[in-house]
Design a protein around this motif. Structure first.
Motif, PDB file in Angstrom:
ATOM      1  N   PRO A 137       0.834  -1.216   0.000  1.00  0.00           N
ATOM      2  CA  PRO A 137       0.000   0.000   0.000  1.00  0.00           C
ATOM      3  C   PRO A 137       0.865   1.261   0.000  1.00  0.00           C
ATOM      4  CG  PRO A 137       0.101  -0.929   2.209  1.00  0.00           C
ATOM      5  CD  PRO A 137       0.881  -1.865   1.333  1.00  0.00           C
ATOM      6  N   LEU A 138       1.477   1.553  -1.140  1.00  0.00           N
ATOM      7  CA  LEU A 138       2.398   2.680  -1.237  1.00  0.00           C
ATOM      8  C   LEU A 138       1.647   4.001  -1.324  1.00  0.00           C
ATOM      9  CD1 LEU A 138       4.957   1.258  -3.842  1.00  0.00           C
ATOM     10  CD2 LEU A 138       5.097   1.173  -1.341  1.00  0.00           C
ATOM     11  N   PRO A 139       2.256   5.081  -0.861  1.00  0.00           N
ATOM     12  CA  PRO A 139       1.613   6.393  -0.977  1.00  0.00           C
ATOM     13  C   PRO A 139       1.831   7.044  -2.340  1.00  0.00           C
ATOM     14  CG  PRO A 139       3.658   6.584   0.251  1.00  0.00           C
ATOM     15  CD  PRO A 139       3.474   5.119  -0.028  1.00  0.00           C
ATOM     16  N   PHE A 140       2.391   6.295  -3.278  1.00  0.00           N
ATOM     17  CA  PHE A 140       2.643   6.804  -4.625  1.00  0.00           C
ATOM     18  C   PHE A 140       2.519   5.631  -5.589  1.00  0.00           C
ATOM     19  CE2 PHE A 140       6.587   6.264  -2.182  1.00  0.00           C
ATOM     20  CZ  PHE A 140       7.120   5.164  -2.815  1.00  0.00           C
ATOM     21  N   PRO A 141       2.446   5.850  -6.898  1.00  0.00           N
ATOM     22  CA  PRO A 141       2.280   4.743  -7.851  1.00  0.00           C
ATOM     23  C   PRO A 141       3.449   3.762  -7.796  1.00  0.00           C
ATOM     24  CG  PRO A 141       1.788   6.837  -8.898  1.00  0.00           C
ATOM     25  CD  PRO A 141       2.400   7.165  -7.563  1.00  0.00           C
ATOM     26  N   HIS A 142       3.148   2.474  -7.921  1.00  0.00           N
ATOM     27  CA  HIS A 142       4.194   1.455  -7.928  1.00  0.00           C
ATOM     28  C   HIS A 142       5.149   1.642  -9.094  1.00  0.00           C
ATOM     29  CE1 HIS A 142       1.081  -0.389  -5.414  1.00  0.00           C
ATOM     30  NE2 HIS A 142       2.056  -1.078  -4.843  1.00  0.00           N
ATOM     31  N   THR A 143       4.632   2.160 -10.198  1.00  0.00           N
ATOM     32  CA  THR A 143       5.483   2.350 -11.374  1.00  0.00           C
ATOM     33  C   THR A 143       6.597   3.355 -11.114  1.00  0.00           C
ATOM     34  OG1 THR A 143       3.891   3.991 -12.202  1.00  0.00           O
ATOM     35  CG2 THR A 143       3.694   1.726 -13.019  1.00  0.00           C
ATOM     36  N   SER A 144       6.397   4.227 -10.115  1.00  0.00           N
ATOM     37  CA  SER A 144       7.461   5.165  -9.777  1.00  0.00           C
ATOM     38  C   SER A 144       8.727   4.423  -9.370  1.00  0.00           C
ATOM     39  CB  SER A 144       7.007   6.081  -8.630  1.00  0.00           C
ATOM     40  OG  SER A 144       8.090   6.853  -8.135  1.00  0.00           O
ATOM     41  N   LEU A 145       8.568   3.350  -8.588  1.00  0.00           N
ATOM     42  CA  LEU A 145       9.726   2.580  -8.155  1.00  0.00           C
ATOM     43  C   LEU A 145      10.274   1.702  -9.274  1.00  0.00           C
ATOM     44  CD1 LEU A 145       8.742   1.508  -4.518  1.00  0.00           C
ATOM     45  CD2 LEU A 145      10.400   3.226  -5.227  1.00  0.00           C
ATOM     46  N   THR A 146       9.407   1.016 -10.005  1.00  0.00           N
ATOM     47  CA  THR A 146       9.896   0.144 -11.069  1.00  0.00           C
ATOM     48  C   THR A 146      10.619   0.942 -12.143  1.00  0.00           C
ATOM     49  OG1 THR A 146       7.724   0.221 -12.145  1.00  0.00           O
ATOM     50  CG2 THR A 146       8.151  -1.615 -10.666  1.00  0.00           C
ATOM     51  N   ASP A 147      10.132   2.135 -12.446  1.00  0.00           N
ATOM     52  CA  ASP A 147      10.803   2.973 -13.448  1.00  0.00           C
ATOM     53  C   ASP A 147      12.169   3.434 -12.952  1.00  0.00           C
ATOM     54  OD1 ASP A 147       8.656   2.662 -15.117  1.00  0.00           O
ATOM     55  OD2 ASP A 147       7.774   4.633 -14.717  1.00  0.00           O
ATOM     56  N   GLN A 148      12.231   3.869 -11.690  1.00  0.00           N
ATOM     57  CA  GLN A 148      13.516   4.294 -11.129  1.00  0.00           C
ATOM     58  C   GLN A 148      14.534   3.153 -11.161  1.00  0.00           C
ATOM     59  OE1 GLN A 148      13.608   6.458  -7.303  1.00  0.00           O
ATOM     60  NE2 GLN A 148      11.371   6.469  -7.409  1.00  0.00           N
ATOM     61  N   ILE A 149      14.109   2.003 -10.681  1.00  0.00           N
ATOM     62  CA  ILE A 149      15.021   0.865 -10.559  1.00  0.00           C
ATOM     63  C   ILE A 149      15.443   0.363 -11.936  1.00  0.00           C
ATOM     64  CG2 ILE A 149      15.137  -1.542  -9.806  1.00  0.00           C
ATOM     65  CD1 ILE A 149      13.446  -0.715  -7.374  1.00  0.00           C
ATOM     66  N   SER A 150      14.529   0.390 -12.891  1.00  0.00           N
ATOM     67  CA  SER A 150      14.878  -0.047 -14.241  1.00  0.00           C
ATOM     68  C   SER A 150      15.936   0.860 -14.851  1.00  0.00           C
ATOM     69  CB  SER A 150      13.622  -0.063 -15.126  1.00  0.00           C
ATOM     70  OG  SER A 150      12.688  -1.010 -14.665  1.00  0.00           O
ATOM     71  N   THR A 151      15.740   2.154 -14.725  1.00  0.00           N
ATOM     72  CA  THR A 151      16.682   3.113 -15.307  1.00  0.00           C
ATOM     73  C   THR A 151      18.051   3.020 -14.636  1.00  0.00           C
ATOM     74  OG1 THR A 151      14.837   4.618 -15.774  1.00  0.00           O
ATOM     75  CG2 THR A 151      17.052   5.533 -15.852  1.00  0.00           C
ATOM     76  N   ALA A 152      18.038   2.950 -13.299  1.00  0.00           N
ATOM     77  CA  ALA A 152      19.300   2.885 -12.571  1.00  0.00           C
ATOM     78  C   ALA A 152      20.016   1.565 -12.829  1.00  0.00           C
ATOM     79  CB  ALA A 152      19.050   3.073 -11.078  1.00  0.00           C
ATOM     80  N   THR A 153      19.274   0.476 -12.958  1.00  0.00           N
ATOM     81  CA  THR A 153      19.888  -0.828 -13.233  1.00  0.00           C
ATOM     82  C   THR A 153      20.587  -0.819 -14.586  1.00  0.00           C
ATOM     83  OG1 THR A 153      18.257  -2.013 -11.891  1.00  0.00           O
ATOM     84  CG2 THR A 153      19.415  -3.288 -13.575  1.00  0.00           C
ATOM     85  N   ALA A 154      19.939  -0.238 -15.579  1.00  0.00           N
ATOM     86  CA  ALA A 154      20.558  -0.159 -16.898  1.00  0.00           C
ATOM     87  C   ALA A 154      21.874   0.595 -16.848  1.00  0.00           C
ATOM     88  CB  ALA A 154      19.596   0.509 -17.879  1.00  0.00           C
ATOM     89  N   GLN A 155      21.881   1.725 -16.140  1.00  0.00           N
ATOM     90  CA  GLN A 155      23.099   2.512 -16.052  1.00  0.00           C
ATOM     91  C   GLN A 155      24.185   1.790 -15.251  1.00  0.00           C
ATOM     92  OE1 GLN A 155      23.967   6.796 -16.876  1.00  0.00           O
ATOM     93  NE2 GLN A 155      23.811   4.910 -17.951  1.00  0.00           N
ATOM     94  N   LEU A 156      23.768   1.068 -14.212  1.00  0.00           N
ATOM     95  CA  LEU A 156      24.721   0.339 -13.389  1.00  0.00           C
ATOM     96  C   LEU A 156      25.441  -0.734 -14.198  1.00  0.00           C
ATOM     97  CD1 LEU A 156      25.925  -0.504 -10.635  1.00  0.00           C
ATOM     98  CD2 LEU A 156      23.895  -1.934 -10.290  1.00  0.00           C
TER      99      LEU A 156
END
Length: 783
Positions: free
Chosen positions: A650-669
């Motif tokens: 039950p997040l206070p923001f959209p779940h896609t906010s986290l998946t998008d962040q993690i996807s972008t950062a993972t690619a760069q990593l």
């Protein structure tokens, strides 16, 4: 009632598959027979003369079967005597018959050749077996059930009785309680026999107060061996082990771990093999099945009663009638039989993961496209297309490098730029120095690293740890419990399972940690460091090896590298889930050189206790979210469930906010490791690997990188995350394996008719919940 106890005792005629009374192999038979006798039954006992477990309803063809005669001694003592001749008619002694045959043979001889002076046998009881006989995996091979099955096909009522034990202390009170329950159930079944039942299988758990526990009618769970061969290879010079000793070994170990040592390729290797059933398959099948089966009942502490038929029933999907073959069919030319596209050596050495990998192959690839093998020596030729999915230490990298066009493995040889914590810090700092606008700066905290052998050299080790010195200076005027105080997390670079993680806020606290370890560690743990090749044992289950003491784990020769990560405060807390700190585990697939995919469904792993800031409490149960630190087994865990799916939080923001962040950062990593640390992350076109990448979410909803794990401990996902792990392996097989060998069902993960990509499979259709999202696709020129 005249009861024949045979091959595993029961009423009237009693037999068993464990042999005569023995604290090692047959500890229940004597007490059970006495309980039957006290209940007023005439009991005749005929048993195999030695251990005959796992033999089913067999007979020894061509063998002349000979009896001996056993006089039981003291209850729960191995002081009975065996004689070649029976007692004389005027001798008033209790005497059992021992047969140098099988449980089924005991039943036959007891029914038709012995005990004739006692009148007809009313009931045959086979048991109590030393251990449970639940689910089809046990039942189809059980000598206990085999003895009862023999009686059933002789038109006698029969019961197979098993005692599920949880301790090898053989507590007489537990045995007596189990025997009383068994006798009561047997008497009830005999008087209320179902016309549809040929025999019953009873499992009584040897637990306290079993007489007050429920007795349940159950069905026999249909399950399968899924972890590979039930035989272990042993040296050809190793002597044969007698059945009784080997059965005892199986009981003590519970399961024998697979071994696979590569040998010189020949037509046939001279090898010996030992029966080594993988009992983990049974437990996993029970956990995956709905309640009501025999295995489930025993797990609840209930007595299970399963009515059985003495036959192999035909399947219900075939109607009786003529089978007509195709009119134009012709004999198959063996020369035209198509060889599989590749051979697969699957030996992950993890009972949680192994069946998921085998299932993924079955679901994602045509059955005819691959053939399972147990060793690379089974390949027709060294260049035959081959897949290895094994533990890191078992992978044959020489074979992988020698056959880059035909050999595929589930790990890169060198990837320390990602999985060593101090190397990960170097990878990111080096990338950010050349790419200051990289998205990584928003998801990675500055992480000082240092080398230290002894606490007295800490000053020298921290000379270049500027971030720590500046933080210590800011903390100096603050009280120890000041909310503004900055905290750091100390992590050994190559530790796992939360070993050695400590919190500190100044140099004195950091020094005291190392002094404590030195005081606890034996001198042998303070040796000079070894070299640091990439293929260390710690590469396997990087977050899931066996626990060791903190001192031994930290100050050993190859664990002198440390990192200090800023404590992320305040973390995101969810009131409805107990305000416990949590981190996210994302599963990342790296394939070839180089495509990177991230599984969009992630796991949230929670700490054991509600959160308090470090200034209030340094209890690691509050601050560490590694599930291996949670109490086990989870069924008795007083804490809330430690694993949830990200999509259910039950997040206070959209779940896609986290998946998008993690996807972008993972690619760069991964791009940073592949381009800036090419020596320490060497991608290969014929390799793929699944990584577990951990992230902590702060109160504002930003995901911060914690670490990257090779060979993550998937079992820590528990039943809650099994679906995610299953999906990760299925899509890894579809992308990496199916693509490399040019096989697979394009209607599955990729859809029909799409353009083939680098791996020979179609491109994914953008974002798919629960599936893989491709986040990086670069060509490093390694063909």
């Amino acid at each position: 009632m005249h009861i024949l106890v045979s091959s595993n005792p029961l009423i009237t005629a009693v037999t068993n598959d464990d042999g005569p009374p023995s604290q090692q192999s047959s500890p229940y038979i004597h007490a059970f027979v006495q309980t039957l006798q006290k209940a007023g039954h005439v009991v005749s006992v005929i048993l195999p003369h030695q251990q005959r477990s796992w033999i089913g309803k067999a007979h020894f063809v061509g063998q002349v079967t000979k009896p001996t005669y056993f006089r039981p001694g003291t209850l729960h003592a191995d002081d009975g005597i065996t004689l070649d001749k029976p007692a004389k008619p005027d001798e008033d002694v209790e005497e059992w018959v021992l047969i140098d045959g099988t449980p089924a043979s005991c039943t036959q001889l007891g029914l038709y050749h012995f005990f004739r002076d006692r009148g007809p046998v009313d009931l045959v009881v086979s048991g109590p077996n030393y251990g449970r006989n639940s689910t089809s995996l046990f039942s189809l091979s059980s000598g206990t059930i085999g003895g009862a099955m023999e009686a059933a096909i002789c038109a006698k009522k029969a019961i197979a009785l098993s005692f599920a034990f949880y301790s090898r202390d053989h507590d007489p009170k537990l045995i007596a309680g189990g025997s009383r329950v068994a006798v009561k159930v047997i008497e009830h079944l005999y008087s209320n026999w179902s016309p549809e039942a040929d025999l019953y299988s009873i499992n009584v758990p040897l637990v306290p107060d079993v007489e007050s526990h429920k007795i349940m009618y159950t069905y026999a769970l249909q399950n399968y061996w899924t972890s590979g061969s039930s035989f272990d290879e042993i040296p050809a010079t190793e002597g044969d082990q007698d059945p009784e000793s080997h059965e005892q070994e199986i009981r003590q170990t519970g399961e024998v771990v697979d071994s696979d040592v590569e040998k010189q390729i020949t037509r046939h290797q001279h090898r010996h093999f030992k029966w080594a059933p993988k009992f983990g398959d049974v437990q996993r099948s029970i956990e995956a099945a709905p309640p009501g089966n025999d295995g489930w009942a025993i797990g609840q502490g209930f007595t299970s009663v399963t009515p059985l038929k003495a036959n192999f029933m035909h399947t219900s999907d075939v109607e009786p009638g003529e089978l007509k073959l195709e009119s134009d069919s012709s004999p198959i030319d063996p020369l035209e039989v198509k060889e599989p596209s590749f051979h697969a050596l699957i030996n992950y050495e993890d009972p949680y993961v192994q069946p998921l990998i085998l299932s993924a192959l079955e679901r994602k690839l045509p059955p005819s496209s691959y053939r399972l093998i147990s060793s690379l020596s089974d390949l027709p030729t060294p260049s035959t297309p081959c897949l290895q999915i094994r533990s890191y230490e078992s992978l044959d990298f020489h074979h992988l490098m020698a056959h880059p066009q035909t050999s595929l493995a589930n790990a890169y040889i060198i990837r320390k730029a990602l999985i060593r914590k101090h190397w990960l810090a170097h990878t990111i700092s080096s990338w950010l120095s050349k790419h200051p606008d990289s998205i990584l700066k928003n998801h990675v905290k500055p992480t000082p690293d240092f080398e230290l052998d002894y606490a007295e050299f800490l000053d020298e080790a921290l000379v270049e740890a500027y971030e720590l010195h500046e933080s210590f200076a800011r903390n100096a005027p603050l009280a120890d419990n000041a909310p503004e105080r900055e905290w750091w997390i100390l992590k050994p670079s190559m530790s796992d399972r939360g070993q050695g993680i400590r919190l500190f806020s100044n140099e004195d606290e950091l020094r005291s940690i190392f002094e404590e370890w030195e005081a606890d560690a034996p001198d042998s743990d303070l040796s000079e460091p070894d070299s640091d090749p990439d293929n260390k044992p710690s590469d396997r289950n990087n977050d899931g090896n066996e626990s060791r003491s903190a001192a031994a784990a930290i100050m050993t020769s190859h664990l002198r590298h440390f990192v200090a990560q800023p404590y992320i405060s305040p973390p995101l807390l969810l009131p409805s889930l107990g305000n416990r700190k949590f981190h996210l585990r994302s599963y990342v697939l790296a394939a070839g050189a180089l495509r990177v995919y991230i599984h969009e469904e992630m796991l949230a792993l929670f700490a054991a206790r509600p959160y308090e800031p470090p200034s209030s409490s340094l209890d690691l149960g509050i601050h560490l979210t590694n599930t291996c630190l949670q109490p086990h087994p989870r069924s008795s865990n007083p804490h809330p469930n430690p694993v949830h799916l990200l999509s259910t939080l039950p997040l206070p923001f959209p779940h896609t906010s986290l998946t998008d962040q993690i996807s972008t950062a993972t690619a760069q990593l991964f791009e940073a490791a592949a381009r800036a640390q090419m020596v320490y992350f060497q991608t290969l076109p014929n390799a793929f690997e699944i990584f577990g990448v951990d992230w902590l979410v702060d109160e504002g909803g930003t995901a911060w990188l914690l670490e990257v794990n090779a060979f993550p401990d998937f079992a820590q996902s528990g039943p809650e995350g099994e679906g995610v792990v299953r999906g990760v392996w299925e899509e890894a097989v579809g992308i990496a394996v199916g693509g490399f060998f040019g096989v697979g069902d394009e209607r599955g993960f990729f859809g029909v008719g799409e353009e083939k990509g680098f791996f020979g499979v179609g491109e994914d259709k953008g974002n798919r919940k629960g599936g893989m999202r491709k986040v990086l696709d670069i060509d490093l020129g390694r063909k």
